[in-house]
Motif scaffolding. Structure first.
Motif, PDB file in Angstrom:
ATOM      1  N   GLY A  46       0.842  -1.191   0.000  1.00  0.00           N
ATOM      2  CA  GLY A  46       0.000   0.000   0.000  1.00  0.00           C
ATOM      3  C   GLY A  46       0.875   1.237   0.000  1.00  0.00           C
ATOM      4  N   GLU A  47       0.256   2.376  -0.254  1.00  0.00           N
ATOM      5  CA  GLU A  47       0.989   3.641  -0.272  1.00  0.00           C
ATOM      6  C   GLU A  47       1.458   4.012   1.135  1.00  0.00           C
ATOM      7  N   CYS A  50      -0.622   4.150   4.912  1.00  0.00           N
ATOM      8  CA  CYS A  50      -1.830   3.312   4.909  1.00  0.00           C
ATOM      9  C   CYS A  50      -1.930   2.406   6.136  1.00  0.00           C
ATOM     10  N   LYS A  52       0.698   0.130   7.252  1.00  0.00           N
ATOM     11  CA  LYS A  52       1.473  -1.115   7.168  1.00  0.00           C
ATOM     12  C   LYS A  52       2.425  -1.265   8.357  1.00  0.00           C
ATOM     13  N   HIS A 220       6.010  -1.079  -0.397  1.00  0.00           N
ATOM     14  CA  HIS A 220       5.128  -0.404  -1.349  1.00  0.00           C
ATOM     15  C   HIS A 220       5.461  -0.857  -2.763  1.00  0.00           C
ATOM     16  N   TYR A 236      -5.296   0.086   2.672  1.00  0.00           N
ATOM     17  CA  TYR A 236      -5.581   1.487   2.339  1.00  0.00           C
ATOM     18  C   TYR A 236      -6.232   2.138   3.548  1.00  0.00           C
ATOM     19  N   LEU A 237      -5.591   3.176   4.072  1.00  0.00           N
ATOM     20  CA  LEU A 237      -6.099   3.938   5.211  1.00  0.00           C
ATOM     21  C   LEU A 237      -6.549   3.050   6.379  1.00  0.00           C
ATOM     22  N   TYR A 257      -8.365  -0.298  -6.163  1.00  0.00           N
ATOM     23  CA  TYR A 257      -7.084   0.190  -5.653  1.00  0.00           C
ATOM     24  C   TYR A 257      -5.960  -0.786  -6.004  1.00  0.00           C
ATOM     25  N   VAL A 282      -3.812  10.572  -0.933  1.00  0.00           N
ATOM     26  CA  VAL A 282      -4.349   9.883   0.245  1.00  0.00           C
ATOM     27  C   VAL A 282      -5.008  10.945   1.126  1.00  0.00           C
TER      28      VAL A 282
END
Length: 330
Positions: A46-47, A50, A52, A220, A236-237, A257, A282
Motif C-alpha cells: 500500500g501507499e 496506509c 502497514k 510499497h 488502504y487507510l 485500488y 491519500v
C-alpha cells in the motif's frame, strides 16, 4: 498430514490501533484481520501512510493496541499478545526470540555509540543461555551467515563505519540471531541501490529456507511482492481492502485500488511515455471521507453507494476476499 489450522503461527483479528492526538483521532489500523502460516511469506502493500508499519509494530506491541486480538500459536497453546502488558517479561521474551523485526532505517535502528557486535550480543544474551564469549561466537557466525566478510573484525565496527547494504545485513543478522519463527521485514530494501536490493531479498529467501521461519514483508513495491510473497494483503487507510494468494492478486485483482497499484508497475518490453498513477492524494487522516475511503480516487465510483457507507468484506473464494461494493459488500 498437517492440516491448515496447524500451520497457522499467528492470527490477527479485528486489530485496531488508534492515536488520540490534539488535532483528533488517527485510525492508523482500523479492523485488520489476517493469518500467518509457518514458513510462508505474507506481503503487506500500500501507499505510505496506509498503516502497514503500524500493523507490524502493533503485533510486537510497540504501539498501544486499541482493540482486537493477536493470537500466537505455539506448542499446542495460544497466547493473545494484545492482552499482555506491553512491558511484561513474557512479551519481552517473545520479542526477538519468537517474533523479530527488521526496521525500516538501519542507520537509526543501531546505536551509533555502541559497536555492532555489542548490540547483536545483547540480543543473544537476553534470549539464550550462553556466556559473553559464546554470544560473541554466535554473533560472528550470524554476520558470516548474512554474507559480511571478516565478521570477527566487523563485530567491533560502529554503524557509521558500514555501508547501507552492510548495515542492513547486520540488522538481519541481529533479527535472526535467536532463530525466530516470524521475521517482520519493514521495507527491507528502502534506500538501497537495485543490486543490493536483489541481494538482500535473495538473502531473506535463503534464510527462510534454512530456518523455516515465516516472513511478514511490508513494502510499497509490487515487484518485491511478486518475487517474495505467498499471500498478499493490500492496505488502504488502516484497512485491508483485498487479500489473496499472490498469483490471484496479480492475475485476477478485484479491488480498484489493487488494480491501480498493479498498473503503476513498469513492464519489460512495453513502450510507455509515462507510468500510470493513481489519481488524487491519500486523504487527510483527521478528515476521512464518508463511505468507502477510496471512493474519491476510484475510477469505478458509484454515486450514492460508495460515498454512503463502508463496504463489508466479500469472499470471492476461500482464499480471496475483498471489500468493495462492486462484488456486493452491502
Amino acid at each position: 498430514m498437517t492440516n491448515q489450522g496447524e500451520n497457522i503461527f499467528l492470527e490477527v483479528k479485528n486489530l485496531k490501533t488508534h492515536f488520540h492526538l490534539d488535532e483528533g483521532t488517527v485510525k492508523a489500523v482500523d479492523g485488520v484481520s489476517f493469518k500467518m502460516k509457518k514458513g510462508k511469506t505474507f506481503g503487506v502493500v500500500g501507499e505510505s501512510g496506509c498503516g502497514k508499519s503500524v500493523t507490524a509494530r502493533s503485533i510486537l506491541r510497540l504501539e498501544e493496541v486499541t482493540d482486537g486480538e493477536i493470537i500466537l500459536h505455539r506448542n499446542g497453546e495460544t497466547l493473545d499478545l494484545a492482552k499482555m502488558p506491553a512491558t511484561s517479561e513474557e512479551l519481552r521474551k517473545i520479542r526477538g526470540k519468537e517474533i523479530s523485526m527488521i526496521f525500516q532505517e538501519p542507520m537509526t535502528a543501531f546505536s551509533p555509540v555502541h559497536t555492532i557486535g555489542s548490540q547483536i550480543e545483547e540480543a543473544i544474551l537476553l534470549h539464550q543461555d550462553v556466556d559473553q564469549e559464546e554470544a560473541r561466537k554466535i554473533a560472528a557466525e550470524g554476520l558470516r551467515r548474512v554474507g559480511i566478510p571478516k565478521p570477527e573484525e566487523r563485530l567491533d565496527s560502529y554503524s557509521f563505519e558500514l555501508s547501507g547494504g552492510m548495515l542492513q545485513r547486520a540488522m538481519i543478522s541481529m533479527a535472526i540471531s535467536c532463530n525466530p519463527n516470524l521475521l517482520i521485514a519493514d521495507e527491507p530494501t528502502t534506500a538501497l541501490d537495485v543490486t543490493i536490493q536483489a541481494q538482500i531479498l535473495d538473502l531473506l529467501l535463503q534464510l527462510q529456507e534454512e530456518l523455516g521461519m515465516a516472513i511478514m514483508l511490508i513494502t510499497h513495491d509490487m515487484g518485491v511482492v511478486a518475487e517474495m510473497a505467498d499471500e498478499v494483503a493490500v492496505m488502504y487507510l488502516g484497512k485491508i481492502v483485498e487479500l489473496a494468494p499472490v498469483e490471484k492478486l496479480f492475475y485476477d485483482p478485484k479491488h480498484p485500488y489493487t488494480r491501480a497499484l498493479l498498473k503503476s508497475i513498469p513492464k519489460v518490453g512495453v513502450k510507455a511515455n509515462r507510468l500510470e498513477s493513481i489519481e488524487g492524494m491519500v486523504p487527510d487522516p483527521y478528515n476521512l471521507p464518508k463511505g468507502c475511503k477510496f471512493h474519491p480516487r476510484c475510477p469505478s465510483y458509484i454515486e450514492g453507494v460508495c460515498d454512503a457507507a463502508e463496504p463489508s468484506e466479500v469472499e470471492i473464494d476461500s482464499e480471496h476476499r475483498v471489500s468493495c461494493f462492486l462484488y456486493g459488500g452491502r
